[in-house]
Motif scaffolding. Structure first.
Motif, short mmCIF file in Angstrom:
data_model
loop_
_atom_site.label_atom_id
_atom_site.label_comp_id
_atom_site.label_asym_id
_atom_site.label_seq_id
_atom_site.Cartn_x
_atom_site.Cartn_y
_atom_site.Cartn_z
N LEU A 1 15.95 43.81 27.51
CA LEU A 1 15.40 44.60 28.71
C LEU A 1 16.29 45.61 29.08
O LEU A 1 16.29 46.03 30.32
CB LEU A 1 15.65 42.88 30.28
CG LEU A 1 14.65 42.36 30.11
CD1 LEU A 1 15.17 41.07 30.93
CD2 LEU A 1 13.73 42.20 30.45
N THR B 1 4.06 44.00 31.83
CA THR B 1 4.99 43.97 32.49
C THR B 1 6.46 42.74 33.04
O THR B 1 5.42 41.72 32.49
CB THR B 1 4.88 44.67 34.36
OG1 THR B 1 3.71 43.28 34.39
CG2 THR B 1 3.91 45.64 33.72
N VAL C 1 9.50 46.10 35.06
CA VAL C 1 9.50 47.19 33.71
C VAL C 1 8.25 46.53 33.06
O VAL C 1 7.96 45.21 33.26
CB VAL C 1 10.81 46.16 32.89
CG1 VAL C 1 12.30 46.76 34.78
CG2 VAL C 1 11.18 45.14 32.97
N ARG C 2 8.65 47.89 31.82
CA ARG C 2 7.55 47.59 30.84
C ARG C 2 8.06 46.56 29.72
O ARG C 2 9.57 45.92 30.04
CB ARG C 2 6.81 48.48 30.11
CG ARG C 2 6.14 50.00 30.44
CD ARG C 2 5.58 50.36 29.82
NE ARG C 2 5.02 51.78 30.90
CZ ARG C 2 4.02 51.54 31.48
NH1 ARG C 2 3.17 50.93 31.21
NH2 ARG C 2 3.69 53.21 32.02
N ASN C 3 6.96 45.15 29.70
CA ASN C 3 7.24 44.54 28.56
C ASN C 3 7.69 44.28 27.56
O ASN C 3 7.27 44.70 26.60
CB ASN C 3 6.11 43.72 29.05
CG ASN C 3 6.59 41.80 28.37
OD1 ASN C 3 7.30 41.68 27.55
ND2 ASN C 3 5.85 40.60 27.97
N PRO C 4 8.70 43.97 27.20
CA PRO C 4 9.34 44.89 25.55
C PRO C 4 9.04 43.86 24.84
O PRO C 4 9.44 43.43 23.88
CB PRO C 4 11.18 44.87 25.78
CG PRO C 4 11.43 43.89 27.07
CD PRO C 4 10.28 43.57 27.58
N ALA D 1 13.94 48.46 28.39
CA ALA D 1 12.97 48.39 29.43
C ALA D 1 12.46 49.97 30.34
O ALA D 1 13.38 49.82 30.83
CB ALA D 1 12.31 47.42 29.82
#
Length: 321
Positions: free
Chosen positions: A257, A222, A195-198, A260
């Motif tokens: 997460l 990520t 996932v994209r890193n929040p 995300a």
């Protein structure tokens, strides 16, 4: 056909195969690589991945792991290989002690308090996390710089390489079940969600052996969320269901997460064996050094095993000449 200008052929382009080939090349040996799959399509590229003990056993494993941690610290300082040193927490559902290897990190400490009531033990430390697609390309680039030829080819048997080089190094991972005729090697599938890193800069890892483990590992932009442990013959969840369960478990630990965006889902097979096989054998007059069965610890022990492989190849060449 006999090829006399090659000292060793490495079979396999996972992390242990590429690292072994690089260790050989850096010793000044002439080496080539033959593999059915190349990065980013290898099982290694699907891994989390971070330095630590998981589904790996051998009397020399702690030494190999220590060599690996030293190597990864150097690579993290160089900032060119997709390796980062990250602090985080590891937890266990029961009363448990940290694995003895974790003292090698130098900053291992138990936690007196944590936020997750389902866990009864926790400890913190700093370890190397490895962005495997980036790291595998780094290894490939290093091999190219050393003049190592990499050939994509599926082997039906190691005998196909007989006479092509004095030594064959078998780093075929789960493929060793067939190529080495080893029924004791079990390919254990794992699934991760990227996932994209929040905004996460620490790792979380659950100590245990599954069938589902919860962890998340940040890799810059990520985060890799894990995971499943699916042995052959069991009932595997559909990929979409397994991925959603992973996301939900990780979001229960870290709410950032929950929303995300998903970049992708990766799966690979861990080559699990009761003990890593690192030994020299001779088959029909051909010297074969086996280096497989690293379970979930291939990244962790790759440099230690690779350096031992290089020393073993050198010893074989000395005897042969």
């Amino acid at each position: 056909m006999t090829v006399t200008n090659i000292d060793a052929i490495v079979v396999g382009a996972g992390v242990c195969g590429l690292t072994s080939a690089l260790c050989l090349a850096r010793r000044g040996l002439a080496v080539s690589v033959v593999a059915r799959r190349l990065p980013p399509a290898t099982d290694s590229c699907a891994a989390g991945a971070m330095w630590g003990p998981f589904l790996v056993d051998h009397p020399e494993a702690e030494r190999w792991a220590g060599e690996g941690l030293t190597a990864f610290r150097e690579l993290a300082a160089a900032r060119t290989a997709g390796v980062t040193m990250v602090h985080g927490v590891e937890v266990a559902r029961g009363v448990a002690d940290p694995h003895p290897w974790l003292h090698l990190t130098g900053d291992l400490e138990r936690c007196d308090e944590w936020a997750w009531p389902e866990y009864r033990s926790a400890w913190r430390y700093t370890t190397a996390v490895v962005d495997m697609p980036v790291y595998s390309e780094y290894l490939m680039a290093e091999l190219r710089a050393e003049g190592v030829r990499v050939e994509q080819r599926e082997l039906r048997s190691l005998r196909e390489l007989s006479g092509r080089a004095p030594v064959i190094v078998n780093c075929s991972g789960s493929g060793a079940r067939r190529l080495a005729g080893d029924p004791g090697l079990v390919p254990v599938r794992g699934l991760v969600v990227v996932v994209r890193n929040p905004g996460i800069d620490t790792f979380f890892a659950e100590d245990g052996e599954g069938p589902e483990l919860t962890y998340y590992i940040p890799h810059g932009d990520t985060v890799v969320l894990g995971s499943t442990i699916e042995a052959p013959g069991g009932v595997a969840l559909p990929e979409a269901v397994a991925a959603e369960r992973i996301r939900r478990r990780c979001a229960d630990i870290e709410p950032l997460l929950r929303d995300a965006p998903v970049i992708g889902v990766r799966s690979g097979r861990r080559p699990v064996r009761d003990r890593i096989r690192l030994e020299t054998t001779t088959r029909d007059g051909q010297v074969v050094i086996h280096n497989y069965g690293h379970g979930g610890g291939g990244v962790t022990v790759s440099w230690g095993c690779g350096r031992d492989v290089a020393s073993m190849v050198e010893a074989c060449l000395t005897r042969l000449h």
